[in-house]
Design an enzyme around this catalytic site. Sequence first.
Site, PDB file in Angstrom:
ATOM      1  N   CYS A 189     -27.079   7.103  21.615  1.00  0.00           N
ATOM      2  CA  CYS A 189     -27.460   8.464  22.038  1.00  0.00           C
ATOM      3  C   CYS A 189     -26.301   9.202  22.700  1.00  0.00           C
ATOM      4  O   CYS A 189     -26.507   9.938  23.669  1.00  0.00           O
ATOM      5  CB  CYS A 189     -28.656   8.441  22.995  1.00  0.00           C
ATOM      6  SG  CYS A 189     -30.124   7.730  22.293  1.00  0.00           S
ATOM      7  N   ALA A 190     -25.107   8.959  22.210  1.00  0.00           N
ATOM      8  CA  ALA A 190     -23.948   9.701  22.741  1.00  0.00           C
ATOM      9  C   ALA A 190     -22.943   9.865  21.599  1.00  0.00           C
ATOM     10  O   ALA A 190     -21.795   9.440  21.692  1.00  0.00           O
ATOM     11  CB  ALA A 190     -23.336   8.972  23.927  1.00  0.00           C
TER      12      ALA A 190
END
Length: 449
Positions: A374-375
């Site tokens: 999630c980055a």
Amino acid sequence: MSPKYNSPSYRDLILGVNNKVPLISGKSVTAINFDNAATTPPFKSVIQDIIDFSPWYSSIHRGEGYKSQLSTKLYEDSRNFVRKFVNSNIDNTVIYVKNSTEAFNKLSNLLYDPYKKGVILTTDMEHHSNDLPWRDKFIVDYITVDADGRLSLDDLEAKLNKYNEYIILVTITGASNITGYKNPIYDIAKLVHKFGSKLLVDGAQLVPHAPFIMSNKNCEYNIDFLIFSAHKMYAPFGIGVLIGPKSILDKCMPDLVGGGTVDIVTHDFIKWNESPERHEAGSPNVIGSIALVSAIKALNKIGMYNVESIEKSLTNYAISKLRNIPNLEIYCDTSNDIDRVSIIPFNICGIHHALVAKILSYEWGISVRSGCFCAQPYVVKLLNISSEFLIERIKNPALYHPGMVRISFGLYNTFSEIDILVNALNTISLRRGYYIHKYENMKKTIFDV
Ligand SMILES: Cc1ncc(COP(=O)(O)O)c(C=O)c1O
């Protein structure tokens, strides 16, 4: 030989550390969990406290029954435990949410003014939860990172100068969920305050792993807003925290309205409550608050400086071993003196990150995470690929997606677990061809084999 210091008593605090899990061979082994950055297992004491409290669980806030009053008191008192844990003064209000993601969304809604297009300064190293919620309401700019993925304070200062009075908030992760780097949040706070702005720290990866001081003797260094999740600190049950100045939050219109948020309602008049009630619509998560307090008590008993030091030893030990594995590339600065939490990202050249994670689970019973965590913008930088390459790859399911393997430790992990991981990674690295062939076309989960 691994250091022998690891205290079995810390393992005794955690539920499930001796669980056996099945391997692809049909044998089973004691599970090893190196995926603590995603979610930690629960403290035994948290589960026990929930069991003990459950017979007393009741409606809160407006019930006059004994159980209601008790539930209300515990829920309201929990805010003080939270404030104390992060060393916050009483000018800050503790608002409960579901998790960090909800807290970012909430704060972005609260600070949004449709008549004023302000700037949010965030960074290239954020979790999507501290990026996406700001995008549709503000002008968002990103403070850059260097080739090793470390935040550029020069760029922060340049952007503070550039946007100056248009900045609504500077929002920065306390510790990266990929490289584990801690950002110098107190220096950043001082700089941000010099420009008259406010600082929000994403504490999801920091608060569970190190002492946190929100309110300092010298208020230049204060952290204005803080967000974190209980499920990453040994307390499941779905509660997260947003802390910030009551004076600001009391001026914000609630983003979710209904029961609890109001003092007076007629068909044509509303008087909103003050915070925190103003921003906690509906029946609150009492059980979550009990779990969080229980976890705080357990962490305080160990001492956050101890937690930090145990996890630092584990991380330094793991890095020293990983460095010697052939074909293994680590995507962060590996020097011992780097200020970091216990997270290490890597790849084994020539074998896909998702396959490495699968092999570790199926052949050794080791849980890790793989992908972009999630980055994605940060992973693009760390892998030194272009955004276009990432987009093209992710759009096409037939192509391998870029990413990494991530290991992350909790206070209960041991040096001998790291030795098992290192042995596994050495084997995977040296026998890449064998494993790639073995798992070719294998779409099955461990439940299908
Ligand atoms: C740095 C960081 N921020 C925010 C989040 C979001 O947390 P949650 O999933 O609890 O909403 C995570 C989750 O991994 C994280 O690592």
